[in-house]
Write an enzyme that holds these catalytic residues in place. Sequence first.
Site, PDB file in Angstrom:
ATOM      1  N   GLY A 229       0.838  -1.205   0.000  1.00 36.63           N
ATOM      2  CA  GLY A 229       0.000   0.000   0.000  1.00 36.63           C
ATOM      3  C   GLY A 229       0.866   1.245   0.000  1.00 36.63           C
TER       4      GLY A 229
ATOM      5  N   ARG B  51       0.930  -4.977  -5.674  1.00 37.15           N
ATOM      6  CA  ARG B  51       1.064  -6.222  -4.919  1.00 37.15           C
ATOM      7  C   ARG B  51       1.324  -7.295  -5.974  1.00 37.15           C
ATOM      8  NH1 ARG B  51      -0.610  -4.199   0.220  1.00 37.15           N
ATOM      9  NH2 ARG B  51      -2.451  -2.906   0.044  1.00 37.15           N
TER      10      ARG B  51
ATOM     11  N   THR C 178       4.410   2.544   5.587  1.00 41.00           N
ATOM     12  CA  THR C 178       3.019   2.074   5.699  1.00 41.00           C
ATOM     13  C   THR C 178       2.261   2.984   6.652  1.00 41.00           C
ATOM     14  OG1 THR C 178       1.552   0.336   6.520  1.00 41.00           O
ATOM     15  CG2 THR C 178       3.770   0.336   7.429  1.00 41.00           C
TER      16      THR C 178
ATOM     17  N   ARG D 141      -5.408  -2.395   8.424  1.00 35.32           N
ATOM     18  CA  ARG D 141      -5.368  -3.843   8.184  1.00 35.32           C
ATOM     19  C   ARG D 141      -5.657  -4.581   9.492  1.00 35.32           C
ATOM     20  NH1 ARG D 141      -1.227  -6.758   4.078  1.00 35.32           N
ATOM     21  NH2 ARG D 141      -1.099  -4.624   3.366  1.00 35.32           N
TER      22      ARG D 141
END
Length: 324
Positions: free
Chosen positions: A15, A76, A129, A175
């Site tokens: 991300g 990803r 992140t 997440r």
Amino acid sequence: MAKAIKTIGVLTSGGDAPGMNAAIRAVVRKSLTNGVKVKGIKRGYQGLLNEEIIDMEARSVSDIIQRGGTILGTARCMEFKTEAGQQQGADICRKHGIDGLVVIGGDGSYMGAQALSRHGINTIGLPGTIDLDIACTDYTIGFDTAVNTAMQAIDKVRDTSSSHERCSIIEVMGRNAGYIALWCGVANGAEDILLPEKYDYNEQNIINNIINNRKRGKTHHLIINAEGIGHSTSMARRIEAATGVETRATILGYMQRGGSPTCKDRYYASIMGCLAADILCEGKTNRVIGYRGGKFVDFDIEEALAMQKDIPEYEYKISKLLAI
Ligand code: ADP
Ligand code: F6P
């Protein structure tokens, strides 16, 4: 004596996070200052496998420190989780003369870096992140911007929630980690904060809390729900039915990952990016950069991946008692 590094590659993976551009800029400019060439790899490990590799000069990173996202793009890449993909990635690095690679991403991306290092490529990981979920570091690039964006959005929802005397459930990203929820919960004065690490989702407690708060004269009820718990919309429906208080769910979503990075994200990303370039040039490899106890530090990548992190107990306790 380690072989001198001649060319450093840099990629962003997983991300995106505000501040990644500041980190890329620092890696490029510090490497050039150290007399080392730099290649940018587009679209993370997918771009590596597709050989999307460009030369980077000082001017390639002009005018990006203030921009959100990542100029290199990110992705990803499932193929990179396979042995064949990792071997191919290492071969492509060698083909392009990349003898040191800086990977900016989360711990999934670190696993890719660890795999490349097993195949003979010197790697350094930078914590990029918004989730703050990398165990070896107190700080990850992007977290500060993301929590400030979320906090401002939640203040706005709180205004209308108070006017309408409603209950609001606001779902934030992270997440499986609850750091964004914890920080916003405290900073926005939420009545309930739901964190996946603490398994503290108990609907009856929330319902009782709302009813008691109404009796005590509170006009709104703010619940910050972490993405790792989720289900905010169905939760809102059930809570409204049980309490008789109008309840709405707002899922903040991707707005939390975008926007111009805060000063803190730009600053930390700049220092960490320079450190990554210096460490590689010094001949140290297979490390990750972190910030701990007020200092910029580096760890062995294997050790870093084996570390565990949890919500600090004292911070968790006070998050439960400030909104009385
Ligand atoms: P993050 O880096 O933000 O944690 P992901 O977990 O999605 O994000 O990982 C980003 C990418 O890193 C994956 O798409 C994959 O290409 C690579 N990756 C993740 N796990 C592994 C693994 N076990 N081995 C090799 N590469 C991995
Ligand atoms: O890791 C950053 C993050 O935004 C998480 O908070 C979230 O769970 C995930 O990425 C979403 O990823 P995607 O962009 O694949 O939907």
